[in-house]
Design a protein around this motif. Structure first.
Motif, PDB file in Angstrom:
ATOM      1  N   THR A 222       0.842  -1.213   0.000  1.00 29.88           N
ATOM      2  CA  THR A 222       0.000   0.000   0.000  1.00 29.88           C
ATOM      3  C   THR A 222       0.869   1.252   0.000  1.00 29.88           C
ATOM      4  O   THR A 222       0.591   2.222  -0.716  1.00 29.88           O
ATOM      5  CB  THR A 222      -0.931   0.006   1.225  1.00 29.88           C
ATOM      6  OG1 THR A 222      -1.787  -1.150   1.182  1.00 29.88           O
ATOM      7  CG2 THR A 222      -1.799   1.258   1.238  1.00 29.88           C
ATOM      8  N   ARG A 223       1.932   1.227   0.784  1.00 33.42           N
ATOM      9  CA  ARG A 223       2.847   2.373   0.838  1.00 33.42           C
ATOM     10  C   ARG A 223       3.544   2.583  -0.510  1.00 33.42           C
ATOM     11  O   ARG A 223       3.661   3.718  -0.991  1.00 33.42           O
ATOM     12  CB  ARG A 223       3.876   2.148   1.935  1.00 33.42           C
ATOM     13  CG  ARG A 223       4.823   3.327   2.149  1.00 33.42           C
ATOM     14  CD  ARG A 223       5.888   2.963   3.160  1.00 33.42           C
ATOM     15  NE  ARG A 223       5.300   2.507   4.411  1.00 33.42           N
ATOM     16  CZ  ARG A 223       5.996   1.890   5.372  1.00 33.42           C
ATOM     17  NH1 ARG A 223       7.282   1.641   5.202  1.00 33.42           N
ATOM     18  NH2 ARG A 223       5.409   1.525   6.481  1.00 33.42           N
ATOM     19  N   LEU A 224       3.985   1.501  -1.111  1.00 33.46           N
ATOM     20  CA  LEU A 224       4.677   1.607  -2.395  1.00 33.46           C
ATOM     21  C   LEU A 224       3.753   2.111  -3.489  1.00 33.46           C
ATOM     22  O   LEU A 224       4.144   2.923  -4.323  1.00 33.46           O
ATOM     23  CB  LEU A 224       5.250   0.227  -2.779  1.00 33.46           C
ATOM     24  CG  LEU A 224       6.388  -0.289  -1.896  1.00 33.46           C
ATOM     25  CD1 LEU A 224       6.652  -1.759  -2.196  1.00 33.46           C
ATOM     26  CD2 LEU A 224       7.649   0.535  -2.076  1.00 33.46           C
ATOM     27  N   GLU A 225       2.510   1.625  -3.482  1.00 34.03           N
ATOM     28  CA  GLU A 225       1.538   2.078  -4.474  1.00 34.03           C
ATOM     29  C   GLU A 225       1.254   3.566  -4.334  1.00 34.03           C
ATOM     30  O   GLU A 225       1.064   4.276  -5.326  1.00 34.03           O
ATOM     31  CB  GLU A 225       0.238   1.288  -4.325  1.00 34.03           C
ATOM     32  CG  GLU A 225       0.325  -0.151  -4.817  1.00 34.03           C
ATOM     33  CD  GLU A 225       0.312  -0.221  -6.327  1.00 34.03           C
ATOM     34  OE1 GLU A 225      -0.767  -0.163  -6.916  1.00 34.03           O
ATOM     35  OE2 GLU A 225       1.414  -0.324  -6.927  1.00 34.03           O
ATOM     36  N   ALA A 226       1.223   4.036  -3.096  1.00 30.10           N
ATOM     37  CA  ALA A 226       0.932   5.452  -2.851  1.00 30.10           C
ATOM     38  C   ALA A 226       2.092   6.342  -3.309  1.00 30.10           C
ATOM     39  O   ALA A 226       1.880   7.509  -3.682  1.00 30.10           O
ATOM     40  CB  ALA A 226       0.671   5.682  -1.364  1.00 30.10           C
ATOM     41  N   GLU A 227       3.294   5.792  -3.297  1.00 30.05           N
ATOM     42  CA  GLU A 227       4.475   6.580  -3.676  1.00 30.05           C
ATOM     43  C   GLU A 227       4.734   6.611  -5.172  1.00 30.05           C
ATOM     44  O   GLU A 227       5.538   7.401  -5.651  1.00 30.05           O
ATOM     45  CB  GLU A 227       5.716   6.028  -2.957  1.00 30.05           C
ATOM     46  CG  GLU A 227       5.665   6.214  -1.437  1.00 30.05           C
ATOM     47  CD  GLU A 227       6.838   5.560  -0.740  1.00 30.05           C
ATOM     48  OE1 GLU A 227       7.636   4.897  -1.433  1.00 30.05           O
ATOM     49  OE2 GLU A 227       6.967   5.714   0.486  1.00 30.05           O
ATOM     50  N   THR A 228       4.072   5.692  -5.912  1.00 23.01           N
ATOM     51  CA  THR A 228       4.322   5.611  -7.345  1.00 23.01           C
ATOM     52  C   THR A 228       3.175   6.196  -8.157  1.00 23.01           C
ATOM     53  O   THR A 228       2.140   6.559  -7.620  1.00 23.01           O
ATOM     54  CB  THR A 228       4.539   4.148  -7.766  1.00 23.01           C
ATOM     55  OG1 THR A 228       3.394   3.378  -7.376  1.00 23.01           O
ATOM     56  CG2 THR A 228       5.775   3.588  -7.117  1.00 23.01           C
TER      57      THR A 228
END
Length: 228
Positions: A222-228
């Motif tokens: 979820t964190r990675l998706e939000a950053e990309t």
């Protein structure tokens, strides 16, 4: 057969009053307490799993009539898996009315995911046998509630999603490390760290390693998706 006050209250929480109370008592009886005169809930669990599956398949197909099988299948799996059943069981405080033997009582059986999930499936079967498919379907749809509407967010296995994310970027597979284990032996709580070779990581805590790994993977993804 008369039900105790706690079982009457449980009927209220699931929204079904049994005409055959013995079915409810059997659904809540774990094998650790069973005997020749007190059958356990294993056969009901087997039936309830099938009733739950039919209800969910019917509901998902009706809610999204144009979705292909490949889209429906992960949603279905997310709704009928043992973890989902245990979550519903906790919502209705099923653990408080579970009938357990001394050994399971001592080892925290009322909080165990597998016991709660199995008993919830058995309760589904008990309602089905007591009042028919429509009653069972209505209870399932009511108790699973928003989980059905929001299933898309939970349908994809977090560990698989994280691994696919890493592979798409030519990274090594995610690693899962036990950071801490707390609580008594009969009711441990695990903290797991999910990490990637690019330095990104996240931790999560749950009553089982598997659940903690899934939660950590979900948090990291979820964190990675939000950053990309």
């Amino acid at each position: 057969m008369k039900l105790s006050a706690d079982l009457k209250a449980f009927q209220g929480r699931i929204g079904h009053e049994f005409s055959k109370p013995e079915l409810l008592i059997r659904a809540l009886t774990h094998g650790s307490l069973s005997s020749n005169t007190r059958p356990d809930n294993q056969r009901l669990e087997f039936l309830g799993d099938r009733v739950l599956g039919l209800v969910m398949a019917e509901k998902l197909l009706a809610d999204d009539p144009n979705a292909p099988e490949g889209t429906i299948a992960p949603r279905f799996n997310a709704l009928v898996r043992k973890e989902a059943c245990a979550e519903v069981a906790r919502d209705v405080d099923l653990g408080a009315v579970l009938k357990l033997g001394r050994s399971e009582m001592k080892t925290g059986g009322r909080r165990k995911l597998a016991l709660l999930g199995d008993a919830m499936e058995a309760v589904v079967a008990a309602v089905y046998l007591d009042a028919g498919f429509t009653a069972a379907r209505d209870m399932i749809v009511r108790l699973w509630g928003d989980r059905i509407a929001n299933v898309e967010a939970d349908a994809r296995d977090p560990k698989t999603a994280l691994q696919e994310w890493a592979q798409a970027r030519k990274l090594a597979p995610p690693k899962y490390t036990e950071v801490a284990r707390e609580g008594p032996d009969h009711a441990p709580v695990f903290t797991i760290e999910a990490s990637l070779s690019n330095g990104h990581k996240a931790t999560a805590t749950a009553p089982s390693k598997r659940a903690a790994e899934q939660a950590a993977a979900k948090a990291l993804f979820t964190r990675l998706e939000a950053e990309t």
